[in-house]
Design a protein around this motif. Structure first.
Motif, PDB file in Angstrom:
ATOM      1  N   ALA A  49       0.846  -1.189   0.000  1.00  0.00           N
ATOM      2  CA  ALA A  49       0.000   0.000   0.000  1.00  0.00           C
ATOM      3  C   ALA A  49       0.881   1.238   0.000  1.00  0.00           C
ATOM      4  CB  ALA A  49      -0.917   0.003   1.221  1.00  0.00           C
ATOM      5  N   ALA A  50       0.284   2.364  -0.433  1.00  0.00           N
ATOM      6  CA  ALA A  50       0.997   3.639  -0.436  1.00  0.00           C
ATOM      7  C   ALA A  50       0.016   4.767  -0.191  1.00  0.00           C
ATOM      8  CB  ALA A  50       1.726   3.848  -1.766  1.00  0.00           C
ATOM      9  N   ILE A  51       0.559   5.874   0.307  1.00  0.00           N
ATOM     10  CA  ILE A  51      -0.253   7.065   0.534  1.00  0.00           C
ATOM     11  C   ILE A  51       0.558   8.280   0.122  1.00  0.00           C
ATOM     12  CG2 ILE A  51       0.451   7.211   2.967  1.00  0.00           C
ATOM     13  CD1 ILE A  51      -2.427   8.307   3.529  1.00  0.00           C
ATOM     14  N   LEU A  52      -0.092   9.174  -0.628  1.00  0.00           N
ATOM     15  CA  LEU A  52       0.556  10.383  -1.099  1.00  0.00           C
ATOM     16  C   LEU A  52       0.335  11.490  -0.090  1.00  0.00           C
ATOM     17  CD1 LEU A  52       0.338   8.587  -3.669  1.00  0.00           C
ATOM     18  CD2 LEU A  52       0.051  10.703  -4.957  1.00  0.00           C
ATOM     19  N   ARG A  53       1.384  12.181   0.251  1.00  0.00           N
ATOM     20  CA  ARG A  53       1.314  13.185   1.306  1.00  0.00           C
ATOM     21  C   ARG A  53       0.426  14.365   0.922  1.00  0.00           C
ATOM     22  NH1 ARG A  53       4.501  15.477   5.505  1.00  0.00           N
ATOM     23  NH2 ARG A  53       3.229  17.141   6.364  1.00  0.00           N
ATOM     24  N   ASN A  54       0.553  14.882  -0.293  1.00  0.00           N
ATOM     25  CA  ASN A  54      -0.148  16.122  -0.631  1.00  0.00           C
ATOM     26  C   ASN A  54      -1.621  15.920  -0.961  1.00  0.00           C
ATOM     27  OD1 ASN A  54       0.430  14.745  -2.933  1.00  0.00           O
ATOM     28  ND2 ASN A  54       1.050  16.524  -4.133  1.00  0.00           N
ATOM     29  N   THR A  55      -2.004  14.739  -1.411  1.00  0.00           N
ATOM     30  CA  THR A  55      -3.406  14.508  -1.778  1.00  0.00           C
ATOM     31  C   THR A  55      -4.108  13.533  -0.835  1.00  0.00           C
ATOM     32  OG1 THR A  55      -2.883  12.649  -3.238  1.00  0.00           O
ATOM     33  CG2 THR A  55      -2.857  14.867  -4.209  1.00  0.00           C
ATOM     34  N   THR A  58      -4.689   7.054  -1.574  1.00  0.00           N
ATOM     35  CA  THR A  58      -4.082   5.776  -1.224  1.00  0.00           C
ATOM     36  C   THR A  58      -4.159   4.819  -2.406  1.00  0.00           C
ATOM     37  OG1 THR A  58      -6.166   4.953  -0.308  1.00  0.00           O
ATOM     38  CG2 THR A  58      -4.642   6.017   1.218  1.00  0.00           C
ATOM     39  N   ARG A  59      -3.263   3.871  -2.361  1.00  0.00           N
ATOM     40  CA  ARG A  59      -3.262   2.827  -3.384  1.00  0.00           C
ATOM     41  C   ARG A  59      -2.910   1.515  -2.718  1.00  0.00           C
ATOM     42  NH1 ARG A  59      -0.276   2.805  -9.288  1.00  0.00           N
ATOM     43  NH2 ARG A  59      -0.621   0.598  -9.733  1.00  0.00           N
ATOM     44  N   TYR A  60      -3.600   0.441  -3.147  1.00  0.00           N
ATOM     45  CA  TYR A  60      -3.390  -0.872  -2.549  1.00  0.00           C
ATOM     46  C   TYR A  60      -3.148  -1.915  -3.633  1.00  0.00           C
ATOM     47  CZ  TYR A  60      -5.441   1.163   1.685  1.00  0.00           C
ATOM     48  OH  TYR A  60      -5.699   1.944   2.785  1.00  0.00           O
ATOM     49  N   GLU A  61      -2.363  -2.905  -3.270  1.00  0.00           N
ATOM     50  CA  GLU A  61      -2.205  -4.048  -4.161  1.00  0.00           C
ATOM     51  C   GLU A  61      -3.466  -4.897  -4.094  1.00  0.00           C
ATOM     52  OE1 GLU A  61       0.687  -5.007  -6.432  1.00  0.00           O
ATOM     53  OE2 GLU A  61      -1.400  -5.557  -6.882  1.00  0.00           O
ATOM     54  N   ASP A  62      -3.712  -5.652  -5.149  1.00  0.00           N
ATOM     55  CA  ASP A  62      -4.982  -6.389  -5.249  1.00  0.00           C
ATOM     56  C   ASP A  62      -5.188  -7.386  -4.112  1.00  0.00           C
ATOM     57  OD1 ASP A  62      -4.956  -6.564  -8.895  1.00  0.00           O
ATOM     58  OD2 ASP A  62      -5.601  -5.003  -7.496  1.00  0.00           O
ATOM     59  N   PHE A  63      -4.112  -8.020  -3.651  1.00  0.00           N
ATOM     60  CA  PHE A  63      -4.294  -9.077  -2.661  1.00  0.00           C
ATOM     61  C   PHE A  63      -4.777  -8.517  -1.324  1.00  0.00           C
ATOM     62  CE2 PHE A  63      -0.924  -8.341   0.320  1.00  0.00           C
ATOM     63  CZ  PHE A  63       0.100  -7.741  -0.401  1.00  0.00           C
ATOM     64  N   VAL A  64      -4.682  -7.196  -1.138  1.00  0.00           N
ATOM     65  CA  VAL A  64      -5.086  -6.569   0.109  1.00  0.00           C
ATOM     66  C   VAL A  64      -6.559  -6.838   0.400  1.00  0.00           C
ATOM     67  CG1 VAL A  64      -5.493  -4.333   1.170  1.00  0.00           C
ATOM     68  CG2 VAL A  64      -3.308  -4.808   0.075  1.00  0.00           C
ATOM     69  N   LYS A  65      -7.387  -6.681  -0.631  1.00  0.00           N
ATOM     70  CA  LYS A  65      -8.806  -7.039  -0.591  1.00  0.00           C
ATOM     71  C   LYS A  65      -9.516  -6.522   0.652  1.00  0.00           C
ATOM     72  CE  LYS A  65      -8.276 -11.100  -3.502  1.00  0.00           C
ATOM     73  NZ  LYS A  65      -8.453 -12.561  -3.631  1.00  0.00           N
ATOM     74  N   PHE A  68      -6.281  -4.516   4.569  1.00  0.00           N
ATOM     75  CA  PHE A  68      -5.202  -3.615   4.947  1.00  0.00           C
ATOM     76  C   PHE A  68      -5.664  -2.174   4.817  1.00  0.00           C
ATOM     77  CE2 PHE A  68      -1.239  -6.363   4.565  1.00  0.00           C
ATOM     78  CZ  PHE A  68      -1.907  -7.556   4.404  1.00  0.00           C
ATOM     79  N   THR A  69      -5.224  -1.320   5.730  1.00  0.00           N
ATOM     80  CA  THR A  69      -5.535   0.100   5.656  1.00  0.00           C
ATOM     81  C   THR A  69      -4.273   0.894   5.963  1.00  0.00           C
ATOM     82  OG1 THR A  69      -7.816  -0.277   6.393  1.00  0.00           O
ATOM     83  CG2 THR A  69      -6.966   1.982   6.484  1.00  0.00           C
ATOM     84  N   ASN A  79       5.535  12.884  11.035  1.00  0.00           N
ATOM     85  CA  ASN A  79       5.609  12.252   9.728  1.00  0.00           C
ATOM     86  C   ASN A  79       5.615  10.748   9.937  1.00  0.00           C
ATOM     87  OD1 ASN A  79       5.632  12.280   7.017  1.00  0.00           O
ATOM     88  ND2 ASN A  79       7.721  12.993   6.774  1.00  0.00           N
ATOM     89  N   SER A  80       4.459  10.243  10.330  1.00  0.00           N
ATOM     90  CA  SER A  80       4.333   8.815  10.593  1.00  0.00           C
ATOM     91  C   SER A  80       3.271   8.227   9.691  1.00  0.00           C
ATOM     92  CB  SER A  80       3.952   8.561  12.056  1.00  0.00           C
ATOM     93  OG  SER A  80       4.939   9.051  12.933  1.00  0.00           O
ATOM     94  N   VAL A  81       3.445   6.976   9.375  1.00  0.00           N
ATOM     95  CA  VAL A  81       2.473   6.258   8.568  1.00  0.00           C
ATOM     96  C   VAL A  81       2.209   4.903   9.220  1.00  0.00           C
ATOM     97  CG1 VAL A  81       4.196   5.199   7.062  1.00  0.00           C
ATOM     98  CG2 VAL A  81       1.880   5.550   6.213  1.00  0.00           C
ATOM     99  N   TYR A  82       0.998   4.412   9.053  1.00  0.00           N
ATOM    100  CA  TYR A  82       0.577   3.188   9.716  1.00  0.00           C
ATOM    101  C   TYR A  82      -0.006   2.212   8.693  1.00  0.00           C
ATOM    102  CZ  TYR A  82       0.819   6.565  13.487  1.00  0.00           C
ATOM    103  OH  TYR A  82       1.245   7.541  14.341  1.00  0.00           O
ATOM    104  N   LEU A  83       0.059   0.959   9.051  1.00  0.00           N
ATOM    105  CA  LEU A  83      -0.568  -0.082   8.237  1.00  0.00           C
ATOM    106  C   LEU A  83      -1.342  -0.996   9.176  1.00  0.00           C
ATOM    107  CD1 LEU A  83      -0.822  -1.280   5.345  1.00  0.00           C
ATOM    108  CD2 LEU A  83       0.972  -2.894   6.006  1.00  0.00           C
ATOM    109  N   GLN A  84      -2.655  -0.914   9.088  1.00  0.00           N
ATOM    110  CA  GLN A  84      -3.492  -1.800   9.886  1.00  0.00           C
ATOM    111  C   GLN A  84      -3.829  -3.028   9.061  1.00  0.00           C
ATOM    112  OE1 GLN A  84      -7.009  -0.064  11.599  1.00  0.00           O
ATOM    113  NE2 GLN A  84      -7.865  -2.044  12.172  1.00  0.00           N
ATOM    114  N   ILE A  85      -3.635  -4.187   9.649  1.00  0.00           N
ATOM    115  CA  ILE A  85      -3.915  -5.442   8.956  1.00  0.00           C
ATOM    116  C   ILE A  85      -4.932  -6.216   9.780  1.00  0.00           C
ATOM    117  CG2 ILE A  85      -2.935  -7.482   7.862  1.00  0.00           C
ATOM    118  CD1 ILE A  85      -0.166  -6.219   8.226  1.00  0.00           C
ATOM    119  N   ASN A  86      -6.049  -6.526   9.164  1.00  0.00           N
ATOM    120  CA  ASN A  86      -7.114  -7.289   9.823  1.00  0.00           C
ATOM    121  C   ASN A  86      -7.172  -8.706   9.270  1.00  0.00           C
ATOM    122  OD1 ASN A  86      -7.965  -4.990  11.320  1.00  0.00           O
ATOM    123  ND2 ASN A  86      -9.156  -4.292   9.552  1.00  0.00           N
TER     124      ASN A  86
END
Length: 129
Positions: A49-55, A58-65, A68-69, A79-86
């Motif tokens: 997954a990725a997140i753009l700072r200015n906009t 978000t973008r996720y790979e297909d298997f995330v389904k 993942f957030t 300047n922190s980023v998180y990845l929640q996986i359920n």
């Protein structure tokens, strides 16, 4: 110099949830992208997954389904980023890396390893059956 540090990995059971954190130190441009990748043993590093700072897009790979957030800290001074996986699965077992891309092309191709300039050391997530 930009430094990244992941945390939050560990040993969990199938079906559990986990939140990985990535702290960033050093100066970064306003327009940058932060991403999460993972590497399962003997396999290539794969985009998660990725997140753009200015906009904040978000973008996720297909298997995330939907499991993942990716998110950023609400405090813009941090300047922190998180990845929640359920609903973790044994196939999610991997070393998870966060990375930051500082170039304009980084925002255009956020799923590519070569779009990123700095990487953390990784945090191990192991999901038991």
């Amino acid at each position: 110099q930009v430094l990244l540090s992941e945390s939050g990995g560990g040993l969990v059971q199938t079906g559990d949830s986990l939140t990985l954190s990535c702290g960033v130190s050093g100066r970064t441009p306003r327009s940058h992208v932060m991403g999460w990748f993972r590497q399962r043993s003997a396999e290539d590093c794969e985009f998660v997954a990725a997140i753009l700072r200015n906009t904040e897009r978000t973008r996720y790979e297909d298997f995330v389904k939907g499991r993942f957030t990716i998110s950023r800290d609400n405090d813009k001074n941090k300047n922190s980023v998180y990845l929640q996986i359920n609903k973790l699965r044994p196939t999610d077992t991997a070393v998870y890396f966060c990375a930051i891309g500082l170039r304009s092309e980084s925002n255009e191709y956020p799923s590519r390893v070569e779009s990123y300039d700095y990487w953390g050391q990784g945090t191990q997530v192991t999901v038991s059956t």
